[in-house]
Design a protein around this motif. Structure first.
Motif, PDB file in Angstrom:
ATOM      1  N   HIS A 167       0.843  -1.202   0.000  1.00 15.52           N
ATOM      2  CA  HIS A 167       0.000   0.000   0.000  1.00 15.52           C
ATOM      3  C   HIS A 167       0.876   1.248   0.000  1.00 15.52           C
ATOM      4  CE1 HIS A 167      -3.265   2.735   0.948  1.00 15.52           C
ATOM      5  NE2 HIS A 167      -2.687   3.081   2.083  1.00 15.52           N
ATOM      6  N   SER A 168       1.963   1.224   0.745  1.00 16.70           N
ATOM      7  CA  SER A 168       2.871   2.375   0.779  1.00 16.70           C
ATOM      8  C   SER A 168       3.503   2.613  -0.588  1.00 16.70           C
ATOM      9  CB  SER A 168       3.964   2.148   1.827  1.00 16.70           C
ATOM     10  OG  SER A 168       3.412   2.061   3.132  1.00 16.70           O
ATOM     11  N   VAL A 169       3.882   1.535  -1.265  1.00 17.21           N
ATOM     12  CA  VAL A 169       4.477   1.640  -2.601  1.00 17.21           C
ATOM     13  C   VAL A 169       3.446   2.188  -3.584  1.00 17.21           C
ATOM     14  CG1 VAL A 169       5.556   0.359  -4.490  1.00 17.21           C
ATOM     15  CG2 VAL A 169       6.070  -0.254  -2.110  1.00 17.21           C
ATOM     16  N   ALA A 170       2.214   1.662  -3.509  1.00 17.89           N
ATOM     17  CA  ALA A 170       1.161   2.085  -4.433  1.00 17.89           C
ATOM     18  C   ALA A 170       0.802   3.552  -4.244  1.00 17.89           C
ATOM     19  CB  ALA A 170      -0.089   1.218  -4.235  1.00 17.89           C
ATOM     20  N   VAL A 171       0.673   3.992  -2.993  1.00 12.34           N
ATOM     21  CA  VAL A 171       0.312   5.381  -2.740  1.00 12.34           C
ATOM     22  C   VAL A 171       1.434   6.312  -3.190  1.00 12.34           C
ATOM     23  CG1 VAL A 171      -0.255   7.088  -0.945  1.00 12.34           C
ATOM     24  CG2 VAL A 171      -1.300   4.817  -0.886  1.00 12.34           C
ATOM     25  N   LYS A 190       8.841  15.059  -5.716  1.00 10.38           N
ATOM     26  CA  LYS A 190       9.576  14.202  -4.785  1.00 10.38           C
ATOM     27  C   LYS A 190       8.938  14.243  -3.394  1.00 10.38           C
ATOM     28  CE  LYS A 190      14.101  13.614  -2.601  1.00 10.38           C
ATOM     29  NZ  LYS A 190      15.489  14.156  -2.494  1.00 10.38           N
ATOM     30  N   ILE A 191       8.523  15.427  -2.952  1.00 11.79           N
ATOM     31  CA  ILE A 191       7.854  15.560  -1.652  1.00 11.79           C
ATOM     32  C   ILE A 191       6.580  14.721  -1.634  1.00 11.79           C
ATOM     33  CG2 ILE A 191       6.540  17.178  -0.204  1.00 11.79           C
ATOM     34  CD1 ILE A 191       8.651  19.306  -1.012  1.00 11.79           C
ATOM     35  N   ALA A 192       5.796  14.811  -2.709  1.00  7.82           N
ATOM     36  CA  ALA A 192       4.556  14.034  -2.787  1.00  7.82           C
ATOM     37  C   ALA A 192       4.850  12.541  -2.713  1.00  7.82           C
ATOM     38  CB  ALA A 192       3.820  14.369  -4.081  1.00  7.82           C
ATOM     39  N   GLY A 193       5.869  12.087  -3.444  1.00  6.40           N
ATOM     40  CA  GLY A 193       6.220  10.671  -3.424  1.00  6.40           C
ATOM     41  C   GLY A 193       6.706  10.214  -2.061  1.00  6.40           C
ATOM     42  N   MET A 194       7.546  11.023  -1.413  1.00  5.55           N
ATOM     43  CA  MET A 194       8.039  10.665  -0.076  1.00  5.55           C
ATOM     44  C   MET A 194       6.895  10.597   0.923  1.00  5.55           C
ATOM     45  SD  MET A 194      11.359  10.092   0.265  1.00  5.55           S
ATOM     46  CE  MET A 194      11.962  10.651   1.868  1.00  5.55           C
ATOM     47  N   GLY A 195       5.984  11.556   0.833  1.00 13.03           N
ATOM     48  CA  GLY A 195       4.832  11.541   1.734  1.00 13.03           C
ATOM     49  C   GLY A 195       3.981  10.311   1.525  1.00 13.03           C
ATOM     50  N   GLY A 196       3.790   9.923   0.248  1.00 12.01           N
ATOM     51  CA  GLY A 196       3.015   8.729  -0.037  1.00 12.01           C
ATOM     52  C   GLY A 196       3.688   7.474   0.479  1.00 12.01           C
ATOM     53  N   LEU A 197       4.995   7.399   0.335  1.00 19.18           N
ATOM     54  CA  LEU A 197       5.726   6.214   0.774  1.00 19.18           C
ATOM     55  C   LEU A 197       5.714   6.070   2.298  1.00 19.18           C
ATOM     56  CD1 LEU A 197       7.487   3.886  -0.390  1.00 19.18           C
ATOM     57  CD2 LEU A 197       9.468   5.310   0.124  1.00 19.18           C
ATOM     58  N   LEU A 198       5.782   7.186   3.014  1.00 18.90           N
ATOM     59  CA  LEU A 198       5.912   7.157   4.472  1.00 18.90           C
ATOM     60  C   LEU A 198       4.601   7.387   5.211  1.00 18.90           C
ATOM     61  CD1 LEU A 198       9.192   9.293   4.737  1.00 18.90           C
ATOM     62  CD2 LEU A 198       9.006   6.807   4.903  1.00 18.90           C
ATOM     63  N   MET A 277      -4.014  15.618  -1.490  1.00 24.14           N
ATOM     64  CA  MET A 277      -3.553  14.628  -2.464  1.00 24.14           C
ATOM     65  C   MET A 277      -3.402  13.267  -1.797  1.00 24.14           C
ATOM     66  SD  MET A 277      -0.605  16.941  -4.338  1.00 24.14           S
ATOM     67  CE  MET A 277       0.147  15.547  -5.191  1.00 24.14           C
ATOM     68  N   GLY A 278      -2.786  13.272  -0.619  1.00 23.93           N
ATOM     69  CA  GLY A 278      -2.560  12.022   0.105  1.00 23.93           C
ATOM     70  C   GLY A 278      -3.859  11.318   0.457  1.00 23.93           C
ATOM     71  N   ALA A 279      -4.872  12.082   0.848  1.00 25.20           N
ATOM     72  CA  ALA A 279      -6.165  11.488   1.203  1.00 25.20           C
ATOM     73  C   ALA A 279      -6.768  10.749   0.016  1.00 25.20           C
ATOM     74  CB  ALA A 279      -7.110  12.583   1.696  1.00 25.20           C
ATOM     75  N   ILE A 280      -6.707  11.352  -1.158  1.00 23.89           N
ATOM     76  CA  ILE A 280      -7.302  10.745  -2.362  1.00 23.89           C
ATOM     77  C   ILE A 280      -6.544   9.492  -2.772  1.00 23.89           C
ATOM     78  CG2 ILE A 280      -7.661  11.101  -4.842  1.00 23.89           C
ATOM     79  CD1 ILE A 280      -8.294  14.064  -4.133  1.00 23.89           C
ATOM     80  N   CYS A 281      -5.225   9.567  -2.805  1.00 25.89           N
ATOM     81  CA  CYS A 281      -4.426   8.408  -3.226  1.00 25.89           C
ATOM     82  C   CYS A 281      -4.546   7.266  -2.226  1.00 25.89           C
ATOM     83  CB  CYS A 281      -2.967   8.817  -3.393  1.00 25.89           C
ATOM     84  SG  CYS A 281      -2.697  10.031  -4.714  1.00 25.89           S
ATOM     85  N   ASP A 282      -4.579   7.596  -0.944  1.00 28.02           N
ATOM     86  CA  ASP A 282      -4.718   6.584   0.104  1.00 28.02           C
ATOM     87  C   ASP A 282      -6.059   5.868  -0.015  1.00 28.02           C
ATOM     88  OD1 ASP A 282      -4.119   5.256   2.663  1.00 28.02           O
ATOM     89  OD2 ASP A 282      -5.668   6.562   3.482  1.00 28.02           O
ATOM     90  N   VAL A 283      -7.128   6.621  -0.189  1.00 29.00           N
ATOM     91  CA  VAL A 283      -8.465   6.025  -0.280  1.00 29.00           C
ATOM     92  C   VAL A 283      -8.573   5.146  -1.519  1.00 29.00           C
ATOM     93  CG1 VAL A 283     -10.892   6.547  -0.740  1.00 29.00           C
ATOM     94  CG2 VAL A 283      -9.672   7.772   1.061  1.00 29.00           C
ATOM     95  N   TYR A 284      -8.103   5.636  -2.659  1.00 25.09           N
ATOM     96  CA  TYR A 284      -8.237   4.864  -3.897  1.00 25.09           C
ATOM     97  C   TYR A 284      -7.545   3.510  -3.776  1.00 25.09           C
ATOM     98  CZ  TYR A 284      -7.638   3.280  -8.688  1.00 25.09           C
ATOM     99  OH  TYR A 284      -7.633   2.511  -9.822  1.00 25.09           O
TER     100      TYR A 284
END
Length: 412
Positions: A167-171, A190-198, A277-284
């Protein structure tokens, strides 16, 4: 003392402190460890890596009379050299989704191992290796740049057992794709990707029996789950290398635009764009993935449901960009064509969101499987169109995932 040596000079007991090669070119998910297994040396010798840094203060030195290629007491010198080695190796030339699947699958495997290691470190109270996280984000970003369909679709394939890690990789992949759609600059991407990963690192502290419970959570259990954003933030807040917006994604990806989210009950513009952004990607990714207590929704059905949540949960404008980045019929969606054929979406047409590429494999007229055929709905001579979404749970095609990707979740 830090020394750069040839891989042929490696012996058991040496402490590796960096590979003079891109992260994906060496056979390990980590860059710092002691060589204790002869098979690890064999794996290095079989790879394309030619030179390695070792730390003689943490492991064995080269034998007397053997000269290293270079030596230094500066970790910064190593970091600079490794970054210099990696820069020319970046490959972001466009590829087809089919070409990218094999490369993306390697990234998924290695990234899952790295995320597991970060979660283990967090559980033991150790510092999380954010340098490792940055390597992962770069590789995932490059895959998305080469072809956005492959990585964001492939990372969605996961088992209930490895859900938390994949899930962390996908987000991360979804956040990078969304950042590109929003035309954010490279540093913001890069910030968006790091936030999604962590973003879910705090779940390292959630009891497994709660995290993987195959039934509805009690109020007390949900309270435990809701602690993970703050726990993740506390684990990372003292890392000087993390941007404050990465921390904001970790802390606020469960906030809702109507103020009913957690942990701070933020509403509207008080929630940063990165957290929205994180909320949408996490939910999807959560609702399209199989979990211990439910099967994941079909991607196109998930998009339809999420569209209804933009009135109080998700940011409507950011969601519109998300749809453009993933597709109205995301890759992996089961659809019915006007001809009566049923197929699965295999790729997007960015300029025609209603006309993706579909692999048709079943005829409703004859009620039987047919030889799979790719249909590009955006082709000038195409007379086909999508007339309906189909529910995979109704049809129960056993090979749906391999039909569009060539992989099963167990591959990871």
């Amino acid at each position: 003392m830090l020394k750069r040596i040839r891989v042929q000079q490696l012996v058991l007991g040496m402490h590796i402190d960096g590979f003079c090669a891109p992260w994906m070119d060496h056979p390990f998910w980590r860059n710092h460890f002691v060589l204790n297994d002869p098979k690890d040396i064999e794996r290095i010798l079989a790879s394309s890596v030619q030179e390695i840094w070792i730390d003689t203060s943490k492991g064995l030195d080269v034998p007397p009379g053997v000269e290293p290629l270079a030596q230094t007491t500066s970790a910064e010198a190593i970091a600079h050299e490794i970054l210099q080695a990696e820069a020319p190796a970046r490959d972001i030339a466009p590829t087809t989704a089919a070409e990218e699947y094999a490369r993306a699958s390697r990234i998924c495997v290695k990234s899952k191992q790295a995320v597991m290691a970060m979660f283990d470190a967090a559980r033991m109270g150790e510092a999380v290796d954010t340098e490792l996280a940055a390597h992962m984000v770069q590789e995932i970003s490059d895959s998305v740049l080469r072809n956005p369909d492959a990585m964001i679709s492939l990372a969605r394939l996961k088992t209930a057992d490895n859900y938390t890690y994949m899930h962390s990789v996908a987000v991360c992949a979804l956040m990078v794709s969304l950042a590109l759609q929003l035309q954010l600059d490279p540093e913001q991407t890069k910030i968006a990707g790091m936030g999604g990963l962590l973003h879910d690192l705090g779940k390292a502290m959630t009891p497994t029996e709660v995290l993987n419970k195959p039934a509805k959570l009690t109020d007390a259990e949900f309270t435990i789950i809701k602690a993970h954003p703050v726990q993740g933030y506390d684990m990372l807040v003292n890392d000087p290398g993390l941007d404050k917006m990465v921390l904001d994604i970790v802390l606020h990806h469960h906030e809702k635009t109507d103020g009913t989210g957690y942990p701070d009950g933020l509403a509207g513009e008080a929630i940063s764009m990165f957290a929205r952004m994180g909320a949408i990607c996490d939910v999807y990714d959560a609702i399209t993935s199989d979990r211990p207590y439910k099967k994941g929704w079909d991607p196109s059905e998930a998009m339809r449901k999420m569209a209804g949540w933009t009135t109080g949960h998700l940011d409507a404008k950011v969601f519109q960009s998300f749809v453009k980045s993933v597709g109205i019929y995301p890759t992996g969606s089961l659809v019915r064509l006007a001809s009566g054929r049923i197929g699965v979406v295999t790729a997007q047409n960015p300029r025609a969101l209603l006309k993706p590429v579909v692999k048709a494999f079943f005829s409703t007229k004859s009620d039987m499987r047919i030889p799979p055929v790719l249909v590009n709905l955006a082709a000038p001579d195409s007379k086909e169109k999508i007339i309906a979404r189909e529910d995979p749970q109704v049809w129960k095609f056993p090979d749906l995932n391999p039909l569009w990707s060539g992989f099963e979740p167990s591959s990871w």
